[in-house]
Design a protein around this motif. Structure first.
Motif: not given
Length: 449
Positions: A218-227, A255-257, A268-272, A277-285
Motif C-alpha cells: 500500500f501507498f501511505y499518504t496524507m493527501s490534505r494538509y500534509h505533515s 491518513d486524513d488526520y 475532497d479526499p482520494i477516497y471520494s 475500493s482500493h482506499v483505506v481512509y483514516l480519521k483522527s479526532f
C-alpha cells in the motif's frame, strides 16, 4: 444556521486571541447585528451560547462582558517561549466544559453498558453517527465498514502488519512523511521505500512505475494538509492516485488526520474518487478535541475487513470516550468546535504568511503556500548548518523542528527545512518568531561554517 455558527466562531476567536479582553464590554446586540449584517435574534442566540459556555456574562440593563480568563491561557500568553514545534492542539481552546457535559450525558444515557468490554469494532451507535459525520468529508461508507480505533496510529500499525489481498509486502511512503510511523516501520523491520513529495506535489510517472514494479502493498499518504509540508494534493493528483490504485491493484492508506482543520472548499479526499475500493481512509479526532482522547476511525474496503478484525481482536478503546464523542457529535458541539479551531488556526496561518512577506523579502526562505491547517515548511539554503541554526534559535527561546526527522533513515534525496507549526504559538508571538528565523538564516548564509 451557518451564519449563526460563523458569528459564534468569530466572537469566540476574538476573545481567545485577546481582541476582546477580560472584562471588556461586547458590542450591543443591535450594534453587533449591524456589524455582522444579520438579525438581532441571531446575535442574541450567539451571545446566549457564549454565556452558556462561560466565555461571557451579562449584566441587566448594561450588556455582555468577557469573562476573566484563568489558568492555561494566561500562562501561555505570558510565556517567553515561541513554540513553532508543538503539533498538539492549543490547550486554551480545549472544549473542557462541553466535553464534560457530554461525558455526564453519556453516563446517564448508557449507564452499565459503558463498563463492559464492548465490541472490538467500536460502539455501534458511534459507528452509525460516524456515517453521517464522514459523509461531510465526501467519505460515504456503511457503519459495518467503519472501525473505531485507539487513535489513527493503532490502525496504521495493524495495516502494516496484516496481509493484503494483492500479496505484496512493501509499504511506499512519501518523503518526507509522518516521522512516528516511519520509525515504527523501521523498528519492526517492515519493507518500506520512499517517493519524493515536495510542496509542488509528487511525480505521478514515478508513482506509477513503483506501483507497476515495486511490489507495493500500500501507498501511505496524507493527501490534505500534509505533515510536515502543510500542502495538499491537487484534485488532478488525487484523481490520478485513485485511478492508479485501481489499475495496479495497489491499496492507498489515506491518513486524513487534518481533514477538520481546513477551510478550502472542494478539497475532497482520494477516497471520494476511488470506485473500486482500493482506499483505506483514516480519521483522527485528537487534533480537534484532546490529544489524550485517543480515538480514531478507519473505513476499510470489504476485502480488508476480515483480516483487520483478526489483528484487532478485542475492544481496546474506552467505551466512555466513545459514548461521549457520539454525544459531542450528535448535539452539534463537534461541528461548532471544528469551526472555532479551524478559524483560529487559519487566522494564525494568515499572520504567519504576512510576517513572512514582510521579513523574507530577500527570499532566503522558500515557504510553502499554505492558507489553513497547522504546518508550514520553511525550506532553507543548502549552505545553512541546520543543527547550529536550531541551537541559535533555541537560545532566543524559539523552538523549531528539523526536517531531518521526517525521512526514512536510508533516504538520501532530502530537502533542508524547518517544519513550522502554528497550533500552539500565540498570534502576538508569530511576528517576532518569523523575524528572528529570517535573521538567523541570514547570518548562517553570511558566515557559513
Amino acid at each position: 444556521m451557518k451564519k449563526y455558527l460563523d458569528i459564534l466562531s468569530d466572537i469566540d476567536r476574538k476573545i481567545n486571541e485577546g481582541q476582546f479582553v477580560s472584562g471588556q464590554k461586547l458590542p450591543s446586540v443591535r450594534d453587533a447585528a449591524k456589524l455582522y449584517d444579520c438579525s438581532v435574534s441571531t446575535i442574541t442566540r450567539a451571545y446566549a451560547e457564549l454565556e452558556k459556555r462561560h466565555a461571557i456574562y451579562s449584566i441587566a440593563q448594561s450588556g455582555y462582558y468577557v469573562v476573566e480568563k484563568q489558568g492555561n491561557r494566561s500562562n501561555l500568553t505570558e510565556s517567553k517561549t515561541i513554540d513553532f514545534a508543538s503539533s498538539s492542539p492549543d490547550p486554551s481552546v480545549f472544549p473542557y466544559l462541553d466535553f464534560q457535559h457530554c461525558l455526564n450525558k453519556a453516563l446517564d444515557t448508557y449507564k452499565f453498558d459503558l463498563f463492559t468490554c464492548g465490541d472490538s469494532k467500536g460502539m455501534e451507535t458511534l459507528r452509525h453517527t460516524l456515517v453521517s459525520h464522514l459523509a461531510g468529508d465526501q467519505v460515504f461508507a456503511k457503519a459495518e465498514r467503519i472501525i473505531v480505533t485507539a487513535g489513527a496510529n493503532q490502525a496504521l500499525e495493524i495495516l502494516a502488519k496484516m496481509p493484503f489481498p494483492n500479496g505484496n509486502s512493501v509499504i511506499l511512503v512519501e518523503q518526507p512523511s509522518y516521522d512516528i510511523y516511519m520509525r515504527f516501520l523501521e523498528a519492526e523491520g517492515i519493507p518500506v521505500c520512499g517517493i519524493a513529495r515536495s510542496t509542488t506535489g509528487i511525480d505521478l510517472r514515478e508513482l506509477e512505475e513503483k506501483f507497476r514494479h515495486g511490489g507495493i502493498k500500500f501507498f501511505y499518504t496524507m493527501s490534505r494538509y500534509h505533515s510536515p509540508l502543510g500542502t495538499s494534493y491537487s484534485a488532478d493528483e488525487r484523481k490520478t492516485i485513485a485511478r492508479l490504485a485501481s489499475k495496479y491493484d495497489i491499496y492507498v492508506v489515506e491518513d486524513d488526520y487534518m481533514a477538520d482543520l481546513g477551510e478550502e472548499a472542494g478539497i475532497d479526499p482520494i477516497y471520494s474518487y476511488n470506485g473500486t475500493s482500493h482506499v483505506v481512509y483514516l480519521k483522527s479526532f485528537s487534533k480537534i478535541i484532546f490529544p489524550g482522547l485517543r480515538l480514531g476511525a478507519v473505513v476499510l474496503p470489504e476485502k480488508l475487513m476480515e483480516s483487520f478484525c483478526e489483528y484487532k481482536r478485542y475492544a481496546d478503546t474506552s467505551q466512555l470516550s466513545q459514548a461521549a464523542l457520539e454525544v459531542y457529535m450528535k448535539n452539534g458541539m463537534y461541528e461548532r468546535h471544528k469551526r472555532k479551531i479551524s478559524s483560529q488556526y487559519a487566522s494564525r496561518i494568515h499572520v504567519l504568511n504576512e510576517a513572512v512577506r514582510r521579513h523574507n523579502d530577500a527570499g532566503l526562505l522558500k515557504v510553502s503556500d499554505v492558507r489553513s491547517g497547522v504546518y508550514v515548511q520553511f525550506k532553507l539554503p543548502q549552505t545553512v548548518n541546520l543543527e547550529r541554526l536550531i541551537e541559535r534559535l533555541a537560545a532566543k527561546n524559539i523552538i523549531v523542528v528539523s526536517g531531518k526527522r521526517f525521512y526514512l533513515s536510508e533516504y538520501r534525496e532530502r530537502e533542508k527545512f524547518l517544519r513550522i507549526s502554528i497550533s500552539r504559538v500565540q498570534p502576538e508571538q508569530i511576528e517576532e518568531g518569523v523575524r528572528s528565523i529570517v535573521e538567523e538564516v541570514r547570518q548562517e548564509v553570511k558566515f557559513p561554517s
